[in-house]
Motif scaffolding. Structure first.
Motif, PDB file in Angstrom:
ATOM      1  N   TYR A  17      -4.622  -8.059 -12.701  1.00 41.98           N
ATOM      2  CA  TYR A  17      -3.288  -7.731 -13.199  1.00 41.98           C
ATOM      3  C   TYR A  17      -2.507  -8.969 -13.617  1.00 41.98           C
ATOM      4  CZ  TYR A  17      -3.542  -2.749 -12.326  1.00 41.98           C
ATOM      5  OH  TYR A  17      -3.873  -1.426 -12.383  1.00 41.98           O
ATOM      6  N   ARG A  73       1.450   1.634 -21.275  1.00 36.79           N
ATOM      7  CA  ARG A  73       1.802   2.479 -20.128  1.00 36.79           C
ATOM      8  C   ARG A  73       3.279   2.816 -20.127  1.00 36.79           C
ATOM      9  NH1 ARG A  73      -2.741   2.915 -16.496  1.00 36.79           N
ATOM     10  NH2 ARG A  73      -1.482   3.806 -14.879  1.00 36.79           N
ATOM     11  N   GLY A  92       4.073  -0.292  -4.942  1.00 34.96           N
ATOM     12  CA  GLY A  92       3.159  -0.734  -6.001  1.00 34.96           C
ATOM     13  C   GLY A  92       3.848  -0.528  -7.340  1.00 34.96           C
ATOM     14  N   GLY A 123       4.463  -2.245  -9.927  1.00 28.37           N
ATOM     15  CA  GLY A 123       3.975  -2.801 -11.185  1.00 28.37           C
ATOM     16  C   GLY A 123       5.071  -3.529 -11.939  1.00 28.37           C
ATOM     17  N   GLU A 166       5.469  -4.865  -4.591  1.00 27.93           N
ATOM     18  CA  GLU A 166       4.335  -5.073  -5.501  1.00 27.93           C
ATOM     19  C   GLU A 166       3.544  -6.295  -5.049  1.00 27.93           C
ATOM     20  OE1 GLU A 166       2.725  -3.690  -8.240  1.00 27.93           O
ATOM     21  OE2 GLU A 166       1.566  -5.535  -8.234  1.00 27.93           O
ATOM     22  N   LEU A 167       2.234  -6.160  -5.097  1.00 32.82           N
ATOM     23  CA  LEU A 167       1.353  -7.233  -4.633  1.00 32.82           C
ATOM     24  C   LEU A 167       1.193  -8.342  -5.661  1.00 32.82           C
ATOM     25  CD1 LEU A 167      -0.773  -8.198  -2.517  1.00 32.82           C
ATOM     26  CD2 LEU A 167      -2.462  -6.883  -3.797  1.00 32.82           C
ATOM     27  N   ASN A 168       1.052  -7.963  -6.911  1.00 29.75           N
ATOM     28  CA  ASN A 168       0.644  -8.938  -7.928  1.00 29.75           C
ATOM     29  C   ASN A 168       1.836  -9.714  -8.517  1.00 29.75           C
ATOM     30  OD1 ASN A 168       0.076  -9.488 -11.022  1.00 29.75           O
ATOM     31  ND2 ASN A 168      -1.854  -9.587  -9.905  1.00 29.75           N
ATOM     32  N   MET A 193       2.673  -8.949 -12.303  1.00 28.62           N
ATOM     33  CA  MET A 193       3.343  -7.651 -12.500  1.00 28.62           C
ATOM     34  C   MET A 193       4.791  -7.752 -11.987  1.00 28.62           C
ATOM     35  SD  MET A 193       1.099  -5.641 -13.903  1.00 28.62           S
ATOM     36  CE  MET A 193       1.046  -3.878 -13.614  1.00 28.62           C
ATOM     37  N   GLY A 200       4.596  -7.882  -1.763  1.00 32.50           N
ATOM     38  CA  GLY A 200       3.967  -7.503  -0.507  1.00 32.50           C
ATOM     39  C   GLY A 200       2.837  -6.527  -0.757  1.00 32.50           C
ATOM     40  N   LEU A 234       0.595  -3.068   0.237  1.00 35.90           N
ATOM     41  CA  LEU A 234       0.620  -1.734   0.854  1.00 35.90           C
ATOM     42  C   LEU A 234      -0.491  -1.579   1.885  1.00 35.90           C
ATOM     43  CD1 LEU A 234       1.221   0.391  -2.377  1.00 35.90           C
ATOM     44  CD2 LEU A 234       2.911  -0.496  -0.773  1.00 35.90           C
ATOM     45  N   ASN A 289       2.913   5.241  -7.894  1.00 34.67           N
ATOM     46  CA  ASN A 289       2.341   5.701  -9.159  1.00 34.67           C
ATOM     47  C   ASN A 289       1.024   5.027  -9.486  1.00 34.67           C
ATOM     48  OD1 ASN A 289       4.583   7.461 -10.330  1.00 34.67           O
ATOM     49  ND2 ASN A 289       5.678   5.630  -9.665  1.00 34.67           N
ATOM     50  N   GLN A 290      -0.038   5.804  -9.475  1.00 37.11           N
ATOM     51  CA  GLN A 290      -1.363   5.294  -9.892  1.00 37.11           C
ATOM     52  C   GLN A 290      -1.754   4.025  -9.132  1.00 37.11           C
ATOM     53  OE1 GLN A 290      -3.541   6.860 -12.148  1.00 37.11           O
ATOM     54  NE2 GLN A 290      -2.161   8.585 -11.915  1.00 37.11           N
ATOM     55  N   VAL A 291      -1.556   4.042  -7.842  1.00 33.46           N
ATOM     56  CA  VAL A 291      -1.840   2.863  -7.024  1.00 33.46           C
ATOM     57  C   VAL A 291      -2.941   3.126  -5.985  1.00 33.46           C
ATOM     58  CG1 VAL A 291      -0.852   1.247  -5.330  1.00 33.46           C
ATOM     59  CG2 VAL A 291       0.513   1.942  -7.293  1.00 33.46           C
ATOM     60  N   HIS A 321      -6.311   1.610  -5.998  1.00 38.61           N
ATOM     61  CA  HIS A 321      -6.400   0.149  -5.856  1.00 38.61           C
ATOM     62  C   HIS A 321      -6.450  -0.258  -4.385  1.00 38.61           C
ATOM     63  CE1 HIS A 321      -5.842  -0.865 -10.086  1.00 38.61           C
ATOM     64  NE2 HIS A 321      -5.029   0.170 -10.128  1.00 38.61           N
ATOM     65  N   LEU A 322      -6.186   0.682  -3.503  1.00 38.82           N
ATOM     66  CA  LEU A 322      -6.153   0.350  -2.071  1.00 38.82           C
ATOM     67  C   LEU A 322      -7.494   0.605  -1.406  1.00 38.82           C
ATOM     68  CD1 LEU A 322      -2.738   2.003  -1.139  1.00 38.82           C
ATOM     69  CD2 LEU A 322      -3.175  -0.286  -2.065  1.00 38.82           C
TER      70      LEU A 322
HETATM   71  C1  SAM Z   1      -2.093   1.057 -12.308  1.00 36.23           C
HETATM   72  S1  SAM Z   1      -0.943  -0.109 -11.766  1.00 36.23           S
HETATM   73  C2  SAM Z   1       0.494   0.917 -11.597  1.00 36.23           C
HETATM   74  C3  SAM Z   1       1.777   0.146 -11.668  1.00 36.23           C
HETATM   75  C4  SAM Z   1       3.031   1.017 -11.620  1.00 36.23           C
HETATM   76  N1  SAM Z   1       3.075   1.792 -10.394  1.00 36.23           N
HETATM   77  C5  SAM Z   1       3.075   1.934 -12.804  1.00 36.23           C
HETATM   78  O1  SAM Z   1       2.648   3.084 -12.675  1.00 36.23           O
HETATM   79  O2  SAM Z   1       3.490   1.498 -13.874  1.00 36.23           O
HETATM   80  C6  SAM Z   1      -1.399  -0.414 -10.092  1.00 36.23           C
HETATM   81  C7  SAM Z   1      -0.461  -1.378  -9.383  1.00 36.23           C
HETATM   82  O3  SAM Z   1      -0.774  -1.418  -7.996  1.00 36.23           O
HETATM   83  C8  SAM Z   1      -0.606  -2.740  -7.554  1.00 36.23           C
HETATM   84  N2  SAM Z   1      -1.332  -2.935  -6.294  1.00 36.23           N
HETATM   85  C9  SAM Z   1      -2.658  -2.968  -6.115  1.00 36.23           C
HETATM   86  N3  SAM Z   1      -2.947  -3.173  -4.810  1.00 36.23           N
HETATM   87  C10 SAM Z   1      -1.767  -3.264  -4.170  1.00 36.23           C
HETATM   88  C11 SAM Z   1      -1.396  -3.492  -2.810  1.00 36.23           C
HETATM   89  N4  SAM Z   1      -2.316  -3.664  -1.856  1.00 36.23           N
HETATM   90  N5  SAM Z   1      -0.084  -3.542  -2.490  1.00 36.23           N
HETATM   91  C12 SAM Z   1       0.873  -3.374  -3.450  1.00 36.23           C
HETATM   92  N6  SAM Z   1       0.573  -3.169  -4.763  1.00 36.23           N
HETATM   93  C13 SAM Z   1      -0.723  -3.108  -5.109  1.00 36.23           C
HETATM   94  C14 SAM Z   1      -1.185  -3.549  -8.702  1.00 36.23           C
HETATM   95  O4  SAM Z   1      -0.848  -4.916  -8.630  1.00 36.23           O
HETATM   96  C15 SAM Z   1      -0.588  -2.823  -9.892  1.00 36.23           C
HETATM   97  O5  SAM Z   1       0.695  -3.303 -10.196  1.00 36.23           O
END
Ligand code: SAM
Length: 277
Positions: free
Chosen positions: A9, A20, A48, A50, A69-71, A74, A93, A95, A112-114, A117-118
């Motif tokens: 990301y 998006r 998350g 983004g 948000e982790l990244n 983003m 931070g 999740l 949303n759509q996160v 990724h976990l």
């Molecule tokens: C598909 S994107 C969605 C971003 C936003 N929610 C949106 O729908 O526009 C997934 C997001 O999850 C974040 N993410 C992934 N692992 C995470 C974690 N462990 N903690 C927080 N955020 C995380 C990614 O960095 C990325 O920004």
């Protein structure tokens, strides 16, 4: 990137918004309205968040918004977008860790759509990180607060996105990271959530106007808009590119898109699962 994360990301954050858009805002408002405080007094967490698209779409409708948000890439995009908004607070931070908020803080928590990724590919069918996140949500939500996940069902992953048919192996890989909707339902109930339900918006797509670009898969920006593409091998990508070129050259892309879209229009791309504390 951490061990679980498979999409870079940092690289994709700058172009993320090209492909998006925030969807289901009316679904969120409906869910938040079902809690016990007026929208303009509510605290909402976007887990998350983004680039902050959902937060921006909701900022005039609810009291305070918090984004975790982790990244860093983003988050930087989100910070820039939200810099003049006094009712928005963003934080870096994970999740996968205990959430940095007190008990009973939020009226609503959305993500949303996160979820995919976990979950590490190797921990499929366990979905423990999602289970832990649901427990944390239960802790930080106020009584009668609502948790809403915007995710996709497995059938939606295969047939809710027209281009998924071009990279079926990559879809198979990402599907292992998506908790099936029935499992989400059971986890929410097991943790003690009530009034669990789903909403499937069939008329809306995550990629907005660019979604039906017939040459889209050939463009990096288009592919960067969905992390499924990052799970395709070079060989699989080449095969997909070749197919797109051929479909366009033979003038059969319109027909192909129509067939694929008929499936999407029946099932949608996303499923919103809500549950009240
Ligand atoms: C598909 S994107 C969605 C971003 C936003 N929610 C949106 O729908 O526009 C997934 C997001 O999850 C974040 N993410 C992934 N692992 C995470 C974690 N462990 N903690 C927080 N955020 C995380 C990614 O960095 C990325 O920004």
């Amino acid at each position: 990137m951490n061990q679980i994360e498979y999409e870079n990301y940092h690289d994709t954050s700058k172009a993320y918004d090209n492909t998006r858009i925030p969807i289901g805002i009316e679904i969120y408002l409906g869910c938040f309205a079902g809690t016990n405080r007026p929208l303009l007094e509510q605290n909402i967490l976007d887990a998350g968040c983004g680039t902050g698209n959902y937060i921006q779409a909701l900022k005039e409708k609810v009291g305070h918004l918090y984004g975790l948000e982790l990244n860093g890439g983003m988050l930087a995009q989100a910070r820039e977008k939200c810099q003049n908004d006094a009712n928005i607070q963003l934080e870096q931070g994970s999740l996968l860790e205990p959430l940095p908020y007190h008990d009973d803080t939020f009226d609503g928590m959305m993500s949303n759509q996160v979820l995919h990724h976990l979950v590490a590919a190797s921990s499929q069918e366990n979905f423990e990180p999602v289970h832990k996140l649901i427990k944390e949500a239960q802790r930080i939500l106020r009584p009668q607060g609502v948790l809403v996940f915007n995710t996709s069902s497995h059938p939606q992953l295969y047939d809710g996105f027209w281009w998924a048919d071009l990279i079926p192996e990559a879809v198979g890989r990402i599907a292992k990271r998506f908790p099936p909707i029935e499992i989400m339902n059971s986890m929410l109930k097991e943790v003690g959530f009530d009034r669990v339900g789903i909403v499937v918006p069939v008329n809306t797509v995550l990629q907005g106007e660019n979604y039906l670009d017939p040459m889209g898969p050939l463009k990096k920006d288009f592919r960067d808009g969905d992390s499924t593409w990052s799970l395709a091998t070079n060989e699989e990508l080449e095969r997909a590119f070749e197919r797109v070129r051929t479909l366009n050259q033979e003038d059969s892309m319109v027909q192909y898109l129509e067939t694929r879209e008929n499936l999407r229009k029946n099932m949608g791309q996303t499923t919103f699962i809500f549950a009240y504390k």
